[in-house]
Design an enzyme around this catalytic site. Sequence first.
Site, mmCIF file in Angstrom:
data_model
loop_
_atom_site.group_PDB
_atom_site.id
_atom_site.type_symbol
_atom_site.label_atom_id
_atom_site.label_comp_id
_atom_site.label_asym_id
_atom_site.label_seq_id
_atom_site.Cartn_x
_atom_site.Cartn_y
_atom_site.Cartn_z
ATOM 1 N N ARG A 210 42.769 -27.280 -9.837
ATOM 2 C CA ARG A 210 41.536 -26.495 -9.710
ATOM 3 C C ARG A 210 40.369 -27.432 -9.430
ATOM 4 N NH1 ARG A 210 41.340 -22.409 -14.848
ATOM 5 N NH2 ARG A 210 41.044 -24.317 -16.033
ATOM 6 N N ASP A 286 35.461 -18.216 -23.868
ATOM 7 C CA ASP A 286 36.023 -19.499 -23.431
ATOM 8 C C ASP A 286 36.424 -19.451 -21.955
ATOM 9 O OD1 ASP A 286 37.934 -17.692 -24.792
ATOM 10 O OD2 ASP A 286 39.431 -19.068 -23.999
ATOM 11 N N ASP A 296 39.247 -19.135 -14.765
ATOM 12 C CA ASP A 296 40.479 -18.810 -15.487
ATOM 13 C C ASP A 296 41.079 -17.487 -15.026
ATOM 14 O OD1 ASP A 296 40.738 -21.109 -16.859
ATOM 15 O OD2 ASP A 296 40.612 -20.242 -18.858
HETATM 16 P P1 AMP Z 1 43.578 -18.236 -21.497
HETATM 17 O O1 AMP Z 1 43.569 -16.861 -22.069
HETATM 18 O O2 AMP Z 1 44.640 -18.462 -20.434
HETATM 19 O O3 AMP Z 1 42.237 -18.634 -20.978
HETATM 20 O O4 AMP Z 1 43.981 -19.238 -22.657
HETATM 21 C C1 AMP Z 1 43.346 -19.282 -23.906
HETATM 22 C C2 AMP Z 1 43.645 -20.588 -24.589
HETATM 23 O O5 AMP Z 1 45.051 -20.772 -24.736
HETATM 24 C C3 AMP Z 1 43.146 -21.816 -23.866
HETATM 25 O O6 AMP Z 1 42.708 -22.732 -24.817
HETATM 26 C C4 AMP Z 1 44.372 -22.295 -23.130
HETATM 27 O O7 AMP Z 1 44.317 -23.665 -22.853
HETATM 28 C C5 AMP Z 1 45.464 -21.979 -24.132
HETATM 29 N N1 AMP Z 1 46.786 -21.784 -23.509
HETATM 30 C C6 AMP Z 1 47.179 -20.729 -22.750
HETATM 31 N N2 AMP Z 1 48.441 -20.886 -22.356
HETATM 32 C C7 AMP Z 1 48.874 -22.072 -22.867
HETATM 33 C C8 AMP Z 1 50.101 -22.799 -22.821
HETATM 34 N N3 AMP Z 1 51.171 -22.346 -22.166
HETATM 35 N N4 AMP Z 1 50.153 -23.972 -23.464
HETATM 36 C C9 AMP Z 1 49.102 -24.446 -24.150
HETATM 37 N N5 AMP Z 1 47.923 -23.807 -24.239
HETATM 38 C C10 AMP Z 1 47.806 -22.640 -23.608
HETATM 39 MG MG MG Z 2 40.998 -19.884 -20.679
#
Ligand code: AMP
Ligand code: MG
Length: 526
Positions: A210, A286, A296
């Site tokens: 990205r 976030d 995201d």
């Molecule tokens: P998101 O809803 O995708 O924005 O993710 C929310 C949080 O979960 C963020 O801090 C991401 O980095 C973490 N996260 C999502 N998927 C994973 C994964 N497979 N491994 C580690 N962290 C994750």
């Molecule tokens: Mg996120």
Amino acid sequence: MTFDVALQHPRPFAPAAAAFPPGALKSASLRNQPGKAIAAIALPLENSFASLPPDFYTRLMPTPLPAPYLVGISAPAARLIGLDPAQVDDDTVAVLAGSRVPERAQPVAAVYSGHQFGVWAGQLGDGRAMLLGDVATAEGPMELQWKGAGMTPYSRMGDGRAVLRSSIREFLCSEAMHALGIPTTRALSVAGSDQGVVRETIETAAVVIRMAPTFIRFGSFEHWFHRNNEGNLRILADYVIDRFYPALRDEDNPYAALLEEVTRRTARMIAHWQSVGFMHGVMNTDNMSILGQTLDYGPFGFMEAFNAQHICNHSDHQGRYSYAMQPQIGHWNCYALAQALVPLIGEVEETQAALDVYQGEFATTVDRLLHAKLGLNQLPEQADADRALLDSLFGILQANHADFTLFFRRLSGLQAGSNAGDEPLRDLFIDRPAFDAWAQQYRTRLLLEGSVDAERKAAMNAVNPKYVLRNYLAQGAIDKAQQKDFSEVARLLQVLQSPFDEQPENEQYAALPPDWAAELEVSCSS
Ligand code: AMP
Ligand code: MG
């Protein structure tokens, strides 16, 4: 107006209790896995973000993916950072996959917190994203980030990986949104590997690169506010102002000015989303960029059969992030940022005033965009009548579940002086008399301003896309990619890079979704 932006969560600006004890961050250990430095992709990397104190991130190395291959590359994004998209060799692919680390990279994972689905979630952070550094471009410095390159101290229960399916979706949608003229992070590439990743089923891993000037989020500020760490809050705000909003430095209260500008940008971004029927799906704080860029891409969707209550994220049981809710949620998220900035701004009244620009900015922008979509000039004396015209339009779109993209695109073919060209539009409605009645009002309005059909058509086609990333189109590209055929990823990307153009050879990409598309479900699992 069509979208209600009333602030639904008026809370006092009471300092929230620290969700994590101060110092918890220190337990995030420095990980340093071996990653071979190479010069294959000669990126003149700096890392401005890493010049912040170490509290803000953890230095680490990506976990190599075995035998990576290129799934897709965006030629304009590549050229922006000085990479020739035709010269992507195995060494470059290894870098794109996070299997090798370019010489000057200083990879870091950033810490942040956030509100998820309206609830304080405490510390989150880059659980699978890692910043390589930033590159000077014609558009200013661009940070490059791997997404899915392995575990970080912020991975919590996650595996640090991203699956091919969601990586292709993020890649295509980032570039599609950019081509639509909507503020967004960009995507350079997707690299895949046969390495298995466990989700509901076993899928394969992929890494997206990205690009954005910064990936700092609202949650980056909330993090220090909720830890009562005003020093780091100020360091972060000063960094953002000096690097991304330098003009605000001269304001009486630069922190209030920052909040106001971020609030305006967020309101405008969401007005743009509404205007093309984009639904983000996970508008947690976030996932809100401090630059007002779409950030995201997960279970996003584009509105097809119009339903203002549509929820694109299968995991969003309450519909918090439905299409109709997005404008209010944008405001709520700015509210969370505002709360975090109170210690720097100093006064609640000034904070409230900066936040209060949201509704006006959103309403002004959405009004301008909707007028453009209808090919109408904004005439002050017609403001009320136009609002009624738009309300009745959204009423019939809703009642008939007419396809959002096709409706606005076909609307440019309507003739002001006769209903001879109405058939393609009428076809989108079950209740055709309702459409005819609305079209009559619309014609009257067009005649009132002496609208010229051909001119209006050209102007409308420049703002109403013909091609958007419908879920079924993304799924078609994913299905083939999972069989190692990446041609559809490339073709779809190319179609979406010119969303306003007539592309006679790609007519099928503008078609209504097939019946099987109704079964597609996208959730937070990625
Ligand atoms: P998101 O809803 O995708 O924005 O993710 C929310 C949080 O979960 C963020 O801090 C991401 O980095 C973490 N996260 C999502 N998927 C994973 C994964 N497979 N491994 C580690 N962290 C994750
Ligand atoms: Mg996120």
